[in-house]
Write a protein that holds these residues in place. Structure first.
Motif, PDB file in Angstrom:
ATOM      1  N   VAL A 194      63.019  60.804  16.249  1.00 52.66           N
ATOM      2  CA  VAL A 194      63.408  59.591  16.974  1.00 52.66           C
ATOM      3  C   VAL A 194      63.529  59.893  18.465  1.00 52.66           C
ATOM      4  O   VAL A 194      63.095  59.105  19.311  1.00 52.66           O
ATOM      5  CB  VAL A 194      64.724  59.020  16.422  1.00 52.66           C
TER       6      VAL A 194
ATOM      7  N   GLN B   7      60.051  60.144  19.784  1.00 58.75           N
ATOM      8  CA  GLN B   7      59.492  58.805  19.914  1.00 58.75           C
ATOM      9  C   GLN B   7      59.947  58.142  21.206  1.00 58.75           C
ATOM     10  O   GLN B   7      59.145  57.550  21.943  1.00 58.75           O
ATOM     11  CB  GLN B   7      59.913  57.959  18.714  1.00 58.75           C
TER      12      GLN B   7
ATOM     13  N   LEU C  43      60.929  55.937  12.184  1.00 61.47           N
ATOM     14  CA  LEU C  43      60.367  55.618  13.492  1.00 61.47           C
ATOM     15  C   LEU C  43      59.977  54.142  13.573  1.00 61.47           C
ATOM     16  O   LEU C  43      59.796  53.469  12.559  1.00 61.47           O
ATOM     17  CB  LEU C  43      59.156  56.505  13.780  1.00 61.47           C
TER      18      LEU C  43
END
Length: 321
Positions: free
Chosen positions: A66, A69, A102
């Motif tokens: 995460v 991302q 995600l």
């Protein structure tokens, strides 16, 4: 949200547990699958990764994904990850764990079907180019342009000239991707002959998994040695310093997922992205607002409204829905 309120705290805990349920369900499904087929197990084989350790590490790594991302979005990076390997090597399971937490608008999976008649007459890489990421995106290819060096080669779906043209073109194609700013990472999931046979047999015996076993999968068992030679040739001719291959030992699926995710995180340096604090605004309320009740016949039948004595809590009242 008051964490000192026991009722609120219980709801918070329940929400956190629920967020882990998807992974737990998938793992329980795999355990059930393992129980269906116990023949052919090697008592001398290395024991599988402990389940508790697996979950602890998986959730930690997914938290890092995460963060990655967010960094990809913040820096407008373009990331392409290829997942290749034999049928049943565990590519799909690894991809699921990467994408599980995600944002699908940032990280998406591309798994193309067999080419259409029109696509068969296009430039070979054309059907893949349209799926490449724009700035701030991660694209995971569940099989990629390397189909030509694998299944197409072994099953005779391409000519020797087309195969040679692929090997001549792919370094130039991937160099273009890298020069354009794309971060390209290539994984090959490796399993043994015995392990593939074991997994195929599990799929045959499990009605919930039989759809995964295609005629092409069964055919691949016959051509195990041809696929091995094709893989070795492919890795030898397309493993280069600019776009190297990374081989994942995938006999233990849990280890393979953790190792792959851990390695992926190391390929892209990332940091925490500064984020403004978020405050939930109060809902606007109007004196003339009236919410009409939903007709009872529009509700989905509440067939799971079991008694607490049966171990299943009653469903919450419909008035707050």
């Amino acid at each position: 949200m008051n964490i000192n309120d026991p009722a609120q705290l219980a709801r918070i805990k329940a929400e956190i547990v629920d967020s882990f349920d998807e992974e737990l369900e998938m793992q329980m499904e795999e355990d059930r699958l393992d129980d269906l087929f116990e023949e052919g197990t090697d008592p001398t084989a290395e024991p599988l990764l402990d389940r508790k350790v697996y979950f602890q590490e998986l959730f930690r790594l997914q938290h890092e994904l995460v963060r990655l991302q967010d960094w990809v979005q913040h820096k407008k990076l373009k990331v392409v990850v290829l997942f290749e390997g034999r049928d049943s090597a565990g590519k799909g399971g690894a991809i699921k764990r990467v994408t599980q937490r995600l944002n699908p608008r940032v990280c998406r999976v591309v798994a193309l079907p067999a080419p259409s008649e029109r696509e068969r007459h296009q430039w070979y890489f054309q059907r893949y180019v349209q799926h490449l990421p724009t700035a701030g995106e991660i694209v995971l290819f569940d099989r990629s342009w390397y189909n030509r060096a694998g299944v197409e080669r072994v099953m005779g779906f391409c000519t020797p000239d087309e195969l040679e043209e692929f090997f001549q073109s792919v370094p130039q194609f991937e160099n273009m991707l890298v020069r354009s700013g794309i971060i390209l990472i290539k994984y090959w999931f490796s399993i043994t002959d015995e392990e593939q046979a074991f997994r195929f047999n599990m799929r045959i015996r499990d009605p919930l998994k039989q759809w995964k076993l295609s005629p092409m999968d069964l055919e691949s068992r016959i051509h195990w040695e041809s696929y091995t030679k094709a893989k070795e040739d492919m890795l030898e001719r397309t493993h280069r310093p600019e776009t190297p291959w990374w081989v994942v030992d995938a006999v233990d699926k849990r280890k393979a997922r953790l190792n792959c995710i851990s390695h992926l995180l190391q390929q892209i340096p990332y940091e925490d992205v500064p984020k403004p604090s978020v405050q939930l605004p109060d809902r606007a309320r109007h004196a003339d607002y009236y919410r009409k009740p939903v007709p009872a016949d529009m509700y989905v039948p509440d067939v799971y409204n079991a008694t607490p004595e049966a171990g299943v809590p009653r469903r919450v009242a419909k008035s707050g829905q």
